[in-house]
Motif scaffolding. Structure first.
Motif, PDB file in Angstrom:
ATOM      1  N   GLU A   1      52.367  15.119 -34.724  1.00 56.27           N
ATOM      2  CA  GLU A   1      51.892  16.505 -34.916  1.00 56.27           C
ATOM      3  C   GLU A   1      52.475  17.089 -36.196  1.00 56.27           C
ATOM      4  O   GLU A   1      51.780  17.741 -36.965  1.00 56.27           O
ATOM      5  CB  GLU A   1      52.361  17.383 -33.749  1.00 56.27           C
ATOM      6  N   ALA A   2      53.769  16.847 -36.404  1.00 51.15           N
ATOM      7  CA  ALA A   2      54.474  17.438 -37.556  1.00 51.15           C
ATOM      8  C   ALA A   2      53.969  16.886 -38.884  1.00 51.15           C
ATOM      9  O   ALA A   2      53.920  17.612 -39.877  1.00 51.15           O
ATOM     10  CB  ALA A   2      55.972  17.206 -37.428  1.00 51.15           C
ATOM     11  N   THR A   3      53.588  15.605 -38.918  1.00 56.59           N
ATOM     12  CA  THR A   3      53.132  15.032 -40.192  1.00 56.59           C
ATOM     13  C   THR A   3      51.815  15.652 -40.640  1.00 56.59           C
ATOM     14  O   THR A   3      51.494  15.666 -41.826  1.00 56.59           O
ATOM     15  CB  THR A   3      52.932  13.498 -40.109  1.00 56.59           C
TER      16      THR A   3
ATOM     17  N   ARG B   1      50.950  18.809 -40.278  1.00 58.08           N
ATOM     18  CA  ARG B   1      51.089  20.215 -40.681  1.00 58.08           C
ATOM     19  C   ARG B   1      52.068  20.299 -41.846  1.00 58.08           C
ATOM     20  O   ARG B   1      52.690  19.320 -42.212  1.00 58.08           O
ATOM     21  CB  ARG B   1      51.585  21.059 -39.509  1.00 58.08           C
TER      22      ARG B   1
ATOM     23  N   LYS C   1      57.060  24.606 -41.870  1.00 53.08           N
ATOM     24  CA  LYS C   1      58.027  24.635 -40.772  1.00 53.08           C
ATOM     25  C   LYS C   1      58.030  23.370 -39.929  1.00 53.08           C
ATOM     26  O   LYS C   1      59.042  23.020 -39.343  1.00 53.08           O
ATOM     27  CB  LYS C   1      57.775  25.844 -39.874  1.00 53.08           C
ATOM     28  N   SER C   2      56.900  22.691 -39.825  1.00 54.29           N
ATOM     29  CA  SER C   2      56.854  21.497 -38.985  1.00 54.29           C
ATOM     30  C   SER C   2      57.733  20.372 -39.540  1.00 54.29           C
ATOM     31  O   SER C   2      58.098  19.448 -38.818  1.00 54.29           O
ATOM     32  CB  SER C   2      55.418  21.012 -38.819  1.00 54.29           C
ATOM     33  N   ASN C   3      58.079  20.469 -40.829  1.00 52.37           N
ATOM     34  CA  ASN C   3      59.009  19.468 -41.381  1.00 52.37           C
ATOM     35  C   ASN C   3      60.364  19.508 -40.678  1.00 52.37           C
ATOM     36  O   ASN C   3      61.080  18.511 -40.641  1.00 52.37           O
ATOM     37  CB  ASN C   3      59.207  19.697 -42.889  1.00 52.37           C
ATOM     38  N   GLN C   4      60.710  20.676 -40.136  1.00 51.88           N
ATOM     39  CA  GLN C   4      61.961  20.805 -39.377  1.00 51.88           C
ATOM     40  C   GLN C   4      61.940  19.861 -38.177  1.00 51.88           C
ATOM     41  O   GLN C   4      62.965  19.322 -37.782  1.00 51.88           O
ATOM     42  CB  GLN C   4      62.137  22.246 -38.859  1.00 51.88           C
ATOM     43  N   VAL C   5      60.773  19.677 -37.581  1.00 51.74           N
ATOM     44  CA  VAL C   5      60.645  18.797 -36.413  1.00 51.74           C
ATOM     45  C   VAL C   5      60.960  17.356 -36.817  1.00 51.74           C
ATOM     46  O   VAL C   5      61.644  16.626 -36.094  1.00 51.74           O
ATOM     47  CB  VAL C   5      59.229  18.896 -35.798  1.00 51.74           C
ATOM     48  N   LEU C   6      60.487  16.945 -37.986  1.00 51.08           N
ATOM     49  CA  LEU C   6      60.786  15.591 -38.475  1.00 51.08           C
ATOM     50  C   LEU C   6      62.287  15.425 -38.705  1.00 51.08           C
ATOM     51  O   LEU C   6      62.864  14.390 -38.386  1.00 51.08           O
ATOM     52  CB  LEU C   6      60.016  15.312 -39.775  1.00 51.08           C
TER      53      LEU C   6
ATOM     54  N   ARG D   1      59.555  22.907 -27.192  1.00 48.56           N
ATOM     55  CA  ARG D   1      60.050  21.651 -27.770  1.00 48.56           C
ATOM     56  C   ARG D   1      61.549  21.483 -27.542  1.00 48.56           C
ATOM     57  O   ARG D   1      62.003  20.411 -27.119  1.00 48.56           O
ATOM     58  CB  ARG D   1      59.747  21.622 -29.270  1.00 48.56           C
TER      59      ARG D   1
END
Length: 316
Positions: free
Chosen positions: A94-96, A98, A101-106, A266
């Motif tokens: 999902e993060a890749t 977007r 902010k989704s880079n924080q998830v990676l 999450r």
């Protein structure tokens, strides 16, 4: 450090599956029954439930949950039901797709998981998406973001306790020089963060503070609106003190106009079996209010009940 409460006498898996099957039948879904079962089973038990459910009823439990549940409650139950490596693979995928902010998830997945957990997540990614996590991160990110994220998700860190103080001192100096010169995406700076063991990085950052009088993340706040600097600070926090990182994620998710259910879901789903007890302590210390009270104030219904179940609210 887990907040998950598993009963001392767990019913046979066939009983759990039968009860879940009953919860989906009739006029309406019995959400309370789903919470009482899945909310009180550990990862290994949930995996067996999924396997047995498919064998008994010829249906994928996750697909049934998808069909029967909705909105934030559906999201947390499905994330929780997933095997942890598959959950990380799903979140990373999902993060890749977007940006920002989704880079924080990676960063979370790359830096707060153990070396083996990250490896298992990458293996699950192969199986689910027929390509590698590195491939998707490389394709969907650019510039300095790619320069940092690609080595972080590619790493296989040493996990022992050994520390080389000579290296720690030398690398603290390198980090200070690069940050002072605003060379935030310098090869050496990224190499240190992406390859050293967490114990070694901790020694380096302690020396940095002792030698230069300031916490490294304070020096990285030169431009608070710079998204790459924010990602660097998250990387350091995730490597050095993940509980504080997750406390801040929860605080930002709850303490603002409109709850960030994505982040709240999450963090609770991924940390309940890991270190949620410490995160709760950090949260109460930082916010002078317990996490369960903050959740009650900001959420409702079955979503609220599932969150509270996973953080051990009401359990001894």
């Amino acid at each position: 450090m887990s907040t998950l409460c598993v009963p001392s006498q767990v019913p046979p898996v066939s009983d759990d599956c039968e009860q879940l099957h009953k919860a989906f039948k009739g006029w309406g879904t019995n959400e309370g029954l789903i919470i009482s079962i899945l909310g009180h089973r550990n990862a290994a038990q949930r995996k067996v439930i999924q396997k047995t459910y498919a064998e008994t009823y010829g249906e994928d439990l996750l697909k049934v949950l998808d069909k029967e549940l909705s909105s934030d409650f559906e999201r947390i139950v499905k994330l929780w039901a997933l095997d942890p490596p598959e959950r990380d693979a799903h979140l990373a995928n999902e993060a890749t797709k977007r940006w920002t902010k989704s880079n924080q998830v990676l960063v979370e997945i790359a830096c707060t998981r153990s070396t083996q957990d990250l490896l298992h997540a990458k293996q699950a990614y192969h199986a689910l998406y027929k390509k590698s996590l590195e491939e998707d991160v490389g394709y969907h990110t650019t510039g300095d973001f790619r320069k940092l994220l690609l080595p972080l998700v590619s790493t296989y860190r040493y996990e022992g306790e050994e520390v080389n103080m000579t290296v720690a001192k030398a690398e603290a100096k390198i980090l200070h020089e690069k940050i002072s010169g605003k060379a935030y995406a310098d090869d050496d700076l990224i190499r240190i963060l992406a390859t050293r063991s967490k114990t070694q990085i901790n020694a380096t950052l302690n020396h940095y503070k002792n030698e230069f009088g300031k916490d490294i993340n304070k020096d990285l706040k030169a431009d608070p609106k710079d998204e790459f600097l924010a990602l660097l600070r998250s990387t350091i926090k995730c490597l050095n003190f993940p509980e504080k990182y997750f406390e801040k994620s929860l605080r930002l998710a709850i303490n603002k106009t409109g709850t960030d259910e994505g982040a709240l879901t999450r963090v609770v789903a991924t940390r309940a079996e890991v270190d949620m007890k410490i995160i709760k302590e950090c949260f109460e210390k930082r916010n002078t209010t317990p996490l369960d009270r903050a959740i009650v104030k900001d959420t409702t219904g079955d979503y609220e009940k599932m969150l509270l179940t996973l953080i051990g609210h009401g359990d001894s």
